[in-house]
Design an enzyme around this catalytic site. Sequence first.
Site, PDB file in Angstrom:
ATOM      1  N   ASN A 257       0.839  -1.202   0.000  1.00  0.00           N
ATOM      2  CA  ASN A 257       0.000   0.000   0.000  1.00  0.00           C
ATOM      3  C   ASN A 257       0.872   1.249   0.000  1.00  0.00           C
ATOM      4  O   ASN A 257       1.583   1.526   0.983  1.00  0.00           O
ATOM      5  CB  ASN A 257      -0.902   0.028   1.232  1.00  0.00           C
ATOM      6  N   GLU A 258       0.876   1.983  -1.107  1.00  0.00           N
ATOM      7  CA  GLU A 258       1.411   3.346  -1.257  1.00  0.00           C
ATOM      8  C   GLU A 258       2.935   3.461  -1.177  1.00  0.00           C
ATOM      9  O   GLU A 258       3.455   4.581  -1.188  1.00  0.00           O
ATOM     10  CB  GLU A 258       0.756   4.308  -0.248  1.00  0.00           C
ATOM     11  N   ASN A 259       3.660   2.346  -1.158  1.00  0.00           N
ATOM     12  CA  ASN A 259       5.109   2.465  -1.013  1.00  0.00           C
ATOM     13  C   ASN A 259       5.812   2.855  -2.309  1.00  0.00           C
ATOM     14  O   ASN A 259       6.806   3.594  -2.287  1.00  0.00           O
ATOM     15  CB  ASN A 259       5.688   1.158  -0.469  1.00  0.00           C
TER      16      ASN A 259
END
Length: 796
Positions: free
Chosen positions: A410-412
């Site tokens: 998630n979102e890295n």
Amino acid sequence: MLEATALGDGWILRHESDTLPASVPGCVHTDLLAAGVIPDPFLGQGESEVAWVGRRDWTYERELTGSSASSAQEQTDLVFDGLDTVAEISLDGRPLGTVRNMHRSYRFDVTGLSGLLSVRFVSAYAEAEAVRGRLGERPAAYAEPYQYVRKMACSFGWDWGPTLVTAGIWRPVRLEHWSTARIARVRPLVTVEEGVGVVELAVDVERTRVEVPLAVEATVGGVRARAEVDGAHGVVRLRVPDAELWWPRGYGEQPLYDVELRLLSKGATLDVWRRRIGFRSVELDRRSDAHGTGFTLVVNGERLFARGVNWIPDDVFPSRITRERYRERLEQAAGAGVDLVRIWGGGLYESEDFYDACDELGLLVWQDFPFACAAYPEEQPLRGEVEAEARENVVRLMPHPSLVLWNGNNENLWGFRDWEWEPRLAGDSWGEGYYLGVLPRVVAELDPTRPYTAGSPWSGSWRHHPNDPAHGTHHSWEVWNREDYADYRLSVPRFVAEFGWQAPPAYATLRRALPGETLAPDSPGMLQHQKADDGNGKLERGLARHFAVPDGDFDRWHYLTQVNQARAVAAGIEHWRSHWPVCAGTVVWQLNDCWPVTSWAAVDGDGREKPLYHELKRLYADRLLTLQEEDGGLVLAAVNQGAEDWTGTMTLRRMSVEGEVLGQAAVELAAGRRAVARVGVPHELTPAGPKEYLVADANPDADGLRALYFPVPDREVLYPTPRFEVALTPGGITVTARTLVRDLLLQADRLDPEARADRGLVTLLPGEEVTIGVRGWKTPDAETARSALYCVEPTR
């Protein structure tokens, strides 16, 4: 035959010289809470008062007597399904091993051993800080060191969750006694080939005697097959003619088949593996087209607009989540029209109970690997742990037909590009090797039947910005953070995997969580239960764009912020659904909460539905009517996700706020199955100014579908003073409007904490009425019921 002995009883929790009873499965916090040692961290400012718990070391102990440890079988294993997180295990003073991963199970040979079983947990802070000291600092969205330990990241707090860093035996523990051989792993590949269901079971066995011949025998759907085990491996393949297909909810039924596999030696059963499966195919269409790069789920050849919600752990103490609680929450999702649940990467691989419920309810599952909002080191000891947990959980979850997508993080990937991580890292590892290397390799090797995507958001490659709305998945957070929700309508992403708007929980939830507090947006308890950066500021600025912000009237503020949340999410979903198939899905942030908090959730931490929840029922219904601004005019869109064509007459009425019909027309719309039909609104029917609005109604057999359009924000609309009558009816109330009544809401929990209304916001034109069903209340009189009714009022 393998025998199992549960070890849930008889544990104590020790800290230095103090001991108290312990529950297994459980955690230190729940044991301390049960013993009255700590206050409830969910109430008032209790979270701050228990922060010390996560900084301490704790030991769980239990006597493993000769009677429980001994067996006539050749080997006895001690099996932990989950340990949170860093622990040393010993038996009778003999070290068995050290563990450091919440997301894995562990097995130790304890044949012939007995005595004191000890599980000593080291503070997750101590482990994380030690790893950070060895590997160097990595950037993250939050200051806590969650990326240095394989643990549920949101234990360390999030912008909706408390900082309660847990420790404990969080999943079941048992002894397994066995002889000759046992089933170590079964990897089921379930496919459909020209209408035939195919099940291939790859079996790994562990032996005590290598010379004994072994076989495996499997049954499914009345079909039986057998294969020999070569050394430690065997493969058995079954073909099920005329297999019934498993479908997402709303597209068909969810038939499930029992699979049983037996490990045999000379005709005797040594071990048995049982699961349920479903036959279906799943693809992810990521082809390029004139609009960019698509991201469309295809199940059994049917292309889907995914009606999704994001899922976080339903309790910050996951051992408290029961099978019944999973079922209740997921039934709430299904009841809101949801067909996809994304398990977010700051949480867990959930228990079998979660996926079983999704299999039965027809809810598609998008599973993040547990990485979120941080640069994760790729060196040891983390790299080996990551691969081991991925291998175990991919195989564990493979039987579930509801699972349709693996997602790397998630979102890295977005964070690396946009959050100033790249220059700060200066070449250090940050997780890319997991998302583009280890994890896709593991999925391709073990579970080739399902698609994998490297992250969310992710455009598909570094050729495009990771959060480019024209390519792959997109997270839309600038709107909540900085802009008006009307700006959702400025773009058409290919797939919106996160977006949302905050609101406080239900009133009864606040009253329980903040006993005795005089409620205000900035009262001490409200601030403790608001974790977002400048959360109240964003709530107020978002409200001020549409309503006059109440000054000192908490009840009005509470109502309007909940209205604004529902309006914001509606603005996005209506716009994006009207652009199917360019946009192929929306995943609302978020379905649920892990404690009572002001957040983006549709269902609050006590399980009560906010108005957003009921609005999702309308937004995610098969048929949706919406009015959209386009090219300087208005367009009426009929969105049809049903299996049948939708043809009908739509009535357009240009109305004054006093109730006068200023213009009217009938238009024909024909939306094919899984399609959208659009028609321009005649210019003479376009409302203008603060005293007009447009109503679009579907023909009477379309379940009262309606769309509304107001040309100016509510704070500018010259609403009349709302007048309506309330009458008690069996099982609820009926409200009859004498004026325009905008966004009427019955907050039934204000009358009784157990009361639930069956609908949320509803707008009534003069003369219209609505019946609101209520369950769980002691029927009040009409005036008392009226006191729990709220609606939009004219700005004074």
